[in-house]
Design a protein around this motif. Structure first.
Motif, PDB file in Angstrom:
ATOM      1  N   UNK A 183       0.833  -1.202   0.000  1.00  0.00           N
ATOM      2  CA  UNK A 183       0.000   0.000   0.000  1.00  0.00           C
ATOM      3  C   UNK A 183       0.868   1.252   0.000  1.00  0.00           C
ATOM      4  N   UNK A 184       0.281   2.299  -0.506  1.00  0.00           N
ATOM      5  CA  UNK A 184       0.989   3.545  -0.729  1.00  0.00           C
ATOM      6  C   UNK A 184       0.543   4.566   0.326  1.00  0.00           C
ATOM      7  N   UNK A 185       1.263   4.652   1.454  1.00  0.00           N
ATOM      8  CA  UNK A 185       0.840   5.538   2.520  1.00  0.00           C
ATOM      9  C   UNK A 185       1.371   6.948   2.294  1.00  0.00           C
ATOM     10  N   UNK A 186       0.550   7.915   2.624  1.00  0.00           N
ATOM     11  CA  UNK A 186       1.003   9.287   2.438  1.00  0.00           C
ATOM     12  C   UNK A 186       1.769   9.765   3.672  1.00  0.00           C
ATOM     13  N   UNK A 187       1.836   8.933   4.696  1.00  0.00           N
ATOM     14  CA  UNK A 187       2.431   9.376   5.958  1.00  0.00           C
ATOM     15  C   UNK A 187       3.149   8.221   6.630  1.00  0.00           C
TER      16      UNK A 187
END
Lengths: 205, 205
Positions: free
Chosen positions: A1-5
């Motif tokens: 998954x591509x977390x922004x944080x």
């Protein structure tokens, strides 16, 4: 998954280590916590850390406890002559919820399972034998799961205890209350016929 | 439930406040944590508290962020002339995972839902209008759920934005890739026939 944080990613990773919690569920739980008050989240984190740091195991029965000796072992109302042997804390809670038992417990901390590499030495077996040897014990009741591991454990414990002057019992097996006969598995039904009991005008409910 | 320990009871109560987590699941999770190393549990608690205390929302797009302006808004590689309007962080992550989008985002923080008492004032609508008014924006793309709430929100936002010199688009609706026709619901199938597109020798996958 591509977390922004990174903070979010860390929290999700920690949550997804829990059994049965995947990354999507972990994310849903973490986003839920993000929407709560800071104080609530603080309390959540603290409750878990505090539990892990301060919990003890009862020195008598090995059940989870806030103090050195658990409430059940410390109670004068409990029958110390009757020990119920269970796998873990959840079983103690399940039996306590029935309000049908007034003895004390002994928590093994698992079941003998050669497949998982769990032998008698990993369980609190010796301390059970010690308790019985004090002479205060009249009866040991096995309340273990009706599985291969449970049966193996009962077999082993019986061997260790059979020379002591006590009664050894196990909880009754048979069809459940409310169970419809046609849905009961063959082994349970067959055994419950073989081990039939005298009918005395009422069924103990 | 009948807990043998106040510490245990507290931790279970906190866990069972999480969405979709009942008392039995909470107990299972807490007992799992009890079997972990102290350091691991400490890290678990800290990750959650730290997240809640230090997380910010990007001052431009309102997405969850570690800094005042999120990585996407701060990136020079992103097309600032294209804004994708989404409901929450999860949608940003879903779109980022496709690797098909190079614009920036605007996170509304919810959808208009009179039933739940959520109106435009509860969402970051005004800041979207402000962003569009700066003149840098060429296109606003709505990527909202195909539900009553999503449609209502699109309708409202369109009204607020229609006088600006921008293109307003929404993500395409139709049958899913890999979807078998006989299992597609009537509305989706009917609409996908009505809104059919010219076939140009290949399907964009």
């Amino acid at each position: 998954m591509n977390f922004s944080s990174k903070l979010l990613e860390n929290a999700v990773t920690e949550f997804s280590r829990l059994p049965g919690v995947g990354q999507k569920t972990a994310l849903r739980l973490v986003l839920h916590l993000l929407n709560q008050d800071k104080a609530d989240v603080e309390r959540f984190g603290a409750a878990i850390t505090k539990l892990r740091n301060e919990i003890q195991h009862c020195s008598v029965c090995h059940n989870i406890s806030d103090s050195q000796v658990c409430e059940i072992c410390a109670s004068h109302k409990r029958d110390k002559g009757l020990i119920c042997v269970v796998e873990d804390t959840r079983d103690v809670m399940a039996i306590e919820n029935t309000s049908q038992y007034n003895g004390v417990y002994h928590v093994l901390g698992g079941l003998i399972s050669p497949m998982d590499g769990i032998g008698p030495a990993d369980l609190s077996v010796d301390s059970l034998v010690e308790r019985v040897k004090t002479g205060e014990v009249r009866e040991v009741l096995f309340a273990l799961s009706a599985t291969m591991e449970g049966d193996t454990t009962i077999f082993y414990l019986h061997k260790r205890l059979k020379d002591q002057p006590i009664t050894i019992t196990t909880i009754a097996r048979g069809i459940s209350f409310g169970g419809e006969l046609e849905y009961v598995d063959e082994i349970t039904l067959g055994r419950s016929i073989a081990t039939r009991v005298p009918y005395e005008g009422t069924l103990s409910r």
